[in-house]
Design a protein around this motif. Structure first.
Motif, PDB file in Angstrom:
ATOM      1  N   VAL A  96     -16.581  -9.055  46.802  1.00 23.92           N
ATOM      2  CA  VAL A  96     -15.546  -9.626  46.874  1.00 23.92           C
ATOM      3  C   VAL A  96     -14.361  -8.578  45.781  1.00 23.92           C
ATOM      4  O   VAL A  96     -14.893  -9.173  44.504  1.00 23.92           O
ATOM      5  N   THR A  97     -13.592  -7.201  46.013  1.00 24.73           N
ATOM      6  CA  THR A  97     -12.887  -7.145  45.000  1.00 24.73           C
ATOM      7  C   THR A  97     -11.475  -7.864  45.554  1.00 24.73           C
ATOM      8  O   THR A  97     -10.716  -7.608  46.475  1.00 24.73           O
ATOM      9  N   CYS A  98     -10.859  -7.905  43.714  1.00 22.22           N
ATOM     10  CA  CYS A  98      -8.991  -8.669  44.479  1.00 22.22           C
ATOM     11  C   CYS A  98      -8.345  -7.825  43.418  1.00 22.22           C
ATOM     12  O   CYS A  98      -8.850  -7.847  41.635  1.00 22.22           O
ATOM     13  N   ASP A  99      -7.132  -6.942  43.341  1.00 17.61           N
ATOM     14  CA  ASP A  99      -6.546  -6.359  42.408  1.00 17.61           C
ATOM     15  C   ASP A  99      -5.757  -7.169  42.070  1.00 17.61           C
ATOM     16  O   ASP A  99      -4.921  -7.382  42.964  1.00 17.61           O
ATOM     17  N   SER A 100      -5.992  -6.514  40.202  1.00 20.53           N
ATOM     18  CA  SER A 100      -4.836  -7.806  39.410  1.00 20.53           C
ATOM     19  C   SER A 100      -3.369  -7.137  39.758  1.00 20.53           C
ATOM     20  O   SER A 100      -2.995  -7.554  39.123  1.00 20.53           O
ATOM     21  N   LYS A 101      -3.944  -5.573  39.429  1.00 25.01           N
ATOM     22  CA  LYS A 101      -2.182  -4.780  39.816  1.00 25.01           C
ATOM     23  C   LYS A 101      -1.799  -5.436  38.245  1.00 25.01           C
ATOM     24  O   LYS A 101      -0.591  -5.324  37.822  1.00 25.01           O
ATOM     25  N   LEU A 102      -2.233  -5.219  36.916  1.00 22.26           N
ATOM     26  CA  LEU A 102      -2.362  -5.110  36.156  1.00 22.26           C
ATOM     27  C   LEU A 102      -1.365  -6.502  35.495  1.00 22.26           C
ATOM     28  O   LEU A 102      -0.696  -7.061  34.569  1.00 22.26           O
ATOM     29  N   ASP A 103      -1.181  -7.725  36.660  1.00 22.73           N
ATOM     30  CA  ASP A 103      -1.042  -8.599  36.235  1.00 22.73           C
ATOM     31  C   ASP A 103      -1.375 -10.214  35.736  1.00 22.73           C
ATOM     32  O   ASP A 103      -2.749 -10.365  36.650  1.00 22.73           O
ATOM     33  N   ALA A 104      -1.490 -10.500  35.248  1.00 22.61           N
ATOM     34  CA  ALA A 104      -1.903 -11.777  34.514  1.00 22.61           C
ATOM     35  C   ALA A 104      -2.062 -12.886  35.478  1.00 22.61           C
ATOM     36  O   ALA A 104      -3.208 -13.478  35.895  1.00 22.61           O
ATOM     37  N   ALA A 105      -1.205 -12.900  36.035  1.00 20.43           N
ATOM     38  CA  ALA A 105      -0.846 -14.323  37.433  1.00 20.43           C
ATOM     39  C   ALA A 105      -1.651 -13.806  38.532  1.00 20.43           C
ATOM     40  O   ALA A 105      -2.525 -14.616  38.898  1.00 20.43           O
ATOM     41  N   THR A 106      -1.931 -12.856  39.222  1.00 23.60           N
ATOM     42  CA  THR A 106      -2.323 -12.627  39.853  1.00 23.60           C
ATOM     43  C   THR A 106      -3.591 -12.350  39.570  1.00 23.60           C
ATOM     44  O   THR A 106      -4.701 -12.736  40.962  1.00 23.60           O
ATOM     45  N   ALA A 107      -4.824 -12.285  38.191  1.00 20.49           N
ATOM     46  CA  ALA A 107      -5.491 -12.166  37.743  1.00 20.49           C
ATOM     47  C   ALA A 107      -5.898 -13.877  38.144  1.00 20.49           C
ATOM     48  O   ALA A 107      -6.888 -14.265  38.438  1.00 20.49           O
ATOM     49  N   LEU A 108      -5.278 -14.478  37.997  1.00 24.06           N
ATOM     50  CA  LEU A 108      -5.748 -15.951  38.031  1.00 24.06           C
ATOM     51  C   LEU A 108      -5.375 -16.772  39.609  1.00 24.06           C
ATOM     52  O   LEU A 108      -6.425 -16.973  39.506  1.00 24.06           O
ATOM     53  N   ASN A 109      -4.947 -15.910  40.077  1.00 23.51           N
ATOM     54  CA  ASN A 109      -4.975 -16.122  41.946  1.00 23.51           C
ATOM     55  C   ASN A 109      -6.012 -15.390  42.523  1.00 23.51           C
ATOM     56  O   ASN A 109      -7.402 -15.630  43.129  1.00 23.51           O
ATOM     57  N   CYS A 110      -6.756 -14.821  41.844  1.00 28.95           N
ATOM     58  CA  CYS A 110      -8.503 -14.016  41.719  1.00 28.95           C
ATOM     59  C   CYS A 110      -8.950 -14.814  41.512  1.00 28.95           C
ATOM     60  O   CYS A 110     -10.292 -14.785  42.470  1.00 28.95           O
ATOM     61  N   ALA A 111      -9.274 -15.271  40.270  1.00 29.73           N
ATOM     62  CA  ALA A 111     -10.164 -16.220  40.004  1.00 29.73           C
ATOM     63  C   ALA A 111     -10.065 -17.379  41.043  1.00 29.73           C
ATOM     64  O   ALA A 111     -11.308 -18.011  41.574  1.00 29.73           O
ATOM     65  N   ARG A 112      -9.260 -18.118  41.390  1.00 29.50           N
ATOM     66  CA  ARG A 112      -9.106 -18.776  42.292  1.00 29.50           C
ATOM     67  C   ARG A 112      -9.731 -19.264  43.626  1.00 29.50           C
ATOM     68  O   ARG A 112      -9.962 -19.295  43.744  1.00 29.50           O
ATOM     69  N   GLN A 113      -9.010 -17.867  43.970  1.00 26.11           N
ATOM     70  CA  GLN A 113     -10.081 -17.582  45.781  1.00 26.11           C
ATOM     71  C   GLN A 113     -11.714 -16.592  45.292  1.00 26.11           C
ATOM     72  O   GLN A 113     -12.161 -17.268  46.174  1.00 26.11           O
ATOM     73  N   PHE A 114     -12.248 -16.582  44.535  1.00 26.41           N
ATOM     74  CA  PHE A 114     -13.378 -16.072  43.959  1.00 26.41           C
ATOM     75  C   PHE A 114     -13.609 -17.698  44.046  1.00 26.41           C
ATOM     76  O   PHE A 114     -15.287 -18.130  44.373  1.00 26.41           O
ATOM     77  N   LYS A 115     -13.990 -19.275  43.492  1.00 28.57           N
ATOM     78  CA  LYS A 115     -14.290 -20.449  43.600  1.00 28.57           C
ATOM     79  C   LYS A 115     -14.498 -20.388  45.277  1.00 28.57           C
ATOM     80  O   LYS A 115     -14.449 -21.568  44.853  1.00 28.57           O
ATOM     81  N   THR A 116     -13.029 -20.747  45.910  1.00 27.85           N
ATOM     82  CA  THR A 116     -13.240 -20.798  47.008  1.00 27.85           C
ATOM     83  C   THR A 116     -14.402 -19.922  47.809  1.00 27.85           C
ATOM     84  O   THR A 116     -15.203 -20.758  49.020  1.00 27.85           O
ATOM     85  N   GLN A 117     -15.231 -18.657  47.214  1.00 30.02           N
ATOM     86  CA  GLN A 117     -15.887 -17.939  47.816  1.00 30.02           C
ATOM     87  C   GLN A 117     -17.431 -18.413  47.667  1.00 30.02           C
ATOM     88  O   GLN A 117     -17.571 -17.602  47.910  1.00 30.02           O
ATOM     89  N   ASN A 118     -16.881 -19.506  47.000  1.00 30.67           N
ATOM     90  CA  ASN A 118     -18.722 -19.594  46.093  1.00 30.67           C
ATOM     91  C   ASN A 118     -19.581 -18.548  45.843  1.00 30.67           C
ATOM     92  O   ASN A 118     -20.690 -17.663  46.098  1.00 30.67           O
ATOM     93  N   VAL A 119     -18.613 -17.689  45.152  1.00 33.49           N
ATOM     94  CA  VAL A 119     -19.444 -17.325  43.848  1.00 33.49           C
ATOM     95  C   VAL A 119     -20.679 -16.466  43.537  1.00 33.49           C
ATOM     96  O   VAL A 119     -20.907 -17.960  42.706  1.00 33.49           O
ATOM     97  N   ASP A 120     -21.637 -15.906  43.745  1.00 31.87           N
ATOM     98  CA  ASP A 120     -22.977 -15.475  42.820  1.00 31.87           C
ATOM     99  C   ASP A 120     -22.835 -15.541  41.005  1.00 31.87           C
ATOM    100  O   ASP A 120     -23.143 -16.582  40.353  1.00 31.87           O
ATOM    101  N   GLY A 121     -21.877 -14.525  40.675  1.00 28.02           N
ATOM    102  CA  GLY A 121     -21.069 -13.669  39.631  1.00 28.02           C
ATOM    103  C   GLY A 121     -20.121 -13.103  39.706  1.00 28.02           C
ATOM    104  O   GLY A 121     -19.337 -13.415  40.512  1.00 28.02           O
ATOM    105  N   LEU A 122     -19.430 -12.927  38.485  1.00 27.58           N
ATOM    106  CA  LEU A 122     -18.221 -12.590  38.542  1.00 27.58           C
ATOM    107  C   LEU A 122     -17.985 -11.069  38.169  1.00 27.58           C
ATOM    108  O   LEU A 122     -18.388 -11.180  37.041  1.00 27.58           O
ATOM    109  N   VAL A 123     -17.775 -10.113  38.254  1.00 26.69           N
ATOM    110  CA  VAL A 123     -16.955  -8.801  37.126  1.00 26.69           C
ATOM    111  C   VAL A 123     -15.647  -8.720  36.941  1.00 26.69           C
ATOM    112  O   VAL A 123     -15.087  -9.219  37.930  1.00 26.69           O
ATOM    113  N   THR A 124     -14.999  -9.033  35.558  1.00 25.04           N
ATOM    114  CA  THR A 124     -13.878  -9.508  35.110  1.00 25.04           C
ATOM    115  C   THR A 124     -12.939  -7.974  34.569  1.00 25.04           C
ATOM    116  O   THR A 124     -13.487  -8.000  33.189  1.00 25.04           O
ATOM    117  N   PHE A 125     -12.565  -7.270  35.140  1.00 26.31           N
ATOM    118  CA  PHE A 125     -11.261  -6.380  34.887  1.00 26.31           C
ATOM    119  C   PHE A 125      -9.820  -6.788  34.210  1.00 26.31           C
ATOM    120  O   PHE A 125      -9.342  -6.481  35.614  1.00 26.31           O
TER     121      PHE A 125
END
Length: 353
Positions: A96-125
């Motif tokens: 499940v990929t979420c594009d942060s677009k070089l924006d910290a606020a968008t990256a924060l939303n990506c993290a929140r999204q992953f929390k609701t999707q019950n991911v087993d692990g994260l890769v964070t760039f």
């Protein structure tokens, strides 16, 4: 000519140059004869350097992995993305990929999204190291692999550049080139950096200068340009234009960048002034399609990062961490120095003319 005699010849020629400069009232050359060190050793691999591992078929069957991307539509992240998608097909996990677009606020939303999707692990760039703590707090409490930019306090492991080493191999090659060809004489040293990525910038760009200085002595006329989070081309081109304008008559401008994008921007800025020939390039990463760099008159060196193979470091280790196994905290890329002489050997598909 034997190495010892070659070194002595260069030092003698250097002394003659100093004598004539002093007697004729000319500006002193950049480095003294005593500072030029053609015997400076090449950098050595740090112990954290890892080996690429083949992705085992079915090794992550049933797992879901969230991937916060830096910014898609740019060669390095795109190569990394393609490698991760190929690994997902082979290993059997859902990506499940979420594009942060070089924006910290968008990256924060990506993290929140992953929390609701019950991911087993994260890769964070994610580009803003200072925002990592807030992003960690909002994301799922699962193993996290940080890519190229530290994501403390939640990162389980860092996978990415051996930043100091990657910088040093380029800086050493630049130093040797200028020592052998120009007695370490140059007009300016322009460093295109990204302070937002924190220690990555300090190690990578500091490594370039450290290794260059080991050959040519202290860097002279240093110009540091902050190109924004992750190293952005538009900021680089705008500021490099101003910097180059402030260096009229400079024909040997050492230009080093934290990534390829900012170096391409520097070349574009120089092109508008008809001064591409004035830039001597030290780069980070190698995308075979960036021909404007590799065919430039004075491309000296780059450190290959192999983003297309990052998944071979990420996936096997993240799967182990998800299963509760201990993994190394630093898993670093086995960089290779690329020069005009070996470019086709390291990347046989290289086709720039």
């Amino acid at each position: 000519m034997p190495a010892e005699k070659s070194t002595n010849f260069i030092r003698a020629r250097r002394l003659i140059g100093l004598f004539f400069a002093a007697t004729m009232g000319l500006a002193s050359p950049m480095a003294t004869a005593a500072e030029i060190n053609l015997d400076a050793p090449a950098p050595t691999f740090p112990p954290e350097i890892a080996k690429f591992q083949a992705i085992e078929p079915g090794s992550a069957e049933g797992l879901t992995i969230g991937f916060t991307q830096l910014i898609l539509g740019v060669p390095f992240p795109d190569a990394l993305q393609a490698g991760m998608e190929k690994a997902a097909e082979t290993a059997g996990f859902k990506l499940v990929t979420c594009d942060s677009k070089l924006d910290a606020a968008t990256a924060l939303n990506c993290a929140r999204q992953f929390k609701t999707q019950n991911v087993d692990g994260l890769v964070t760039f994610q580009a803003d190291a200072a925002a990592a703590a807030n992003i960690c707090a909002e994301g799922p409490q699962v193993p996290v692999i940080a890519i190229d930019i530290e994501q403390k306090p939640c990162e389980t492991a860092f996978v990415g550049a051996a930043n100091s080493y990657a910088g040093e191999i380029v800086g050493h090659e630049l130093g040797m080139h200028f020592a052998k060809n120009f007695n370490c004489e140059y007009d300016a040293f322009v460093s295109l950096e990204s302070t937002a990525v924190g220690v990555v910038n300090d190690q990578r760009m500091g490594g370039i200068r450290k290794a260059f200085e080991a050959v040519c002595g202290p860097v002279q006329n240093l110009r540091i340009i902050d190109t924004g989070a992750g190293g952005q081309a538009d900021a680089a081109q705008r500021q490099f234009t101003d910097t180059l304008t402030a260096l009229p008559g400079a024909t040997k401008v050492i230009t080093v960048g934290i990534n390829e994008d900012v170096v391409i921007a520097a070349l574009a800025a120089a092109r508008t002034q008809g001064r591409n020939q004035d830039l001597y390039l030290g780069v980070q990463n190698f995308d075979p399609d960036n021909c404007q760099i590799w065919t430039a008159s004075h491309f000296i060196a780059t450190a290959a990062y192999f983003p297309e193979r990052y998944a071979e470091l990420i996936v096997p280790n993240l799967v182990k961490a998800i299963k509760g196994e201990t993994i190394n905290q630093q898993i670093l890329v086995p960089h290779e120095l690329i020069t005009p002489e070996n470019i086709s050997k390291v990347y046989p598909e290289f086709a720039c003319k």
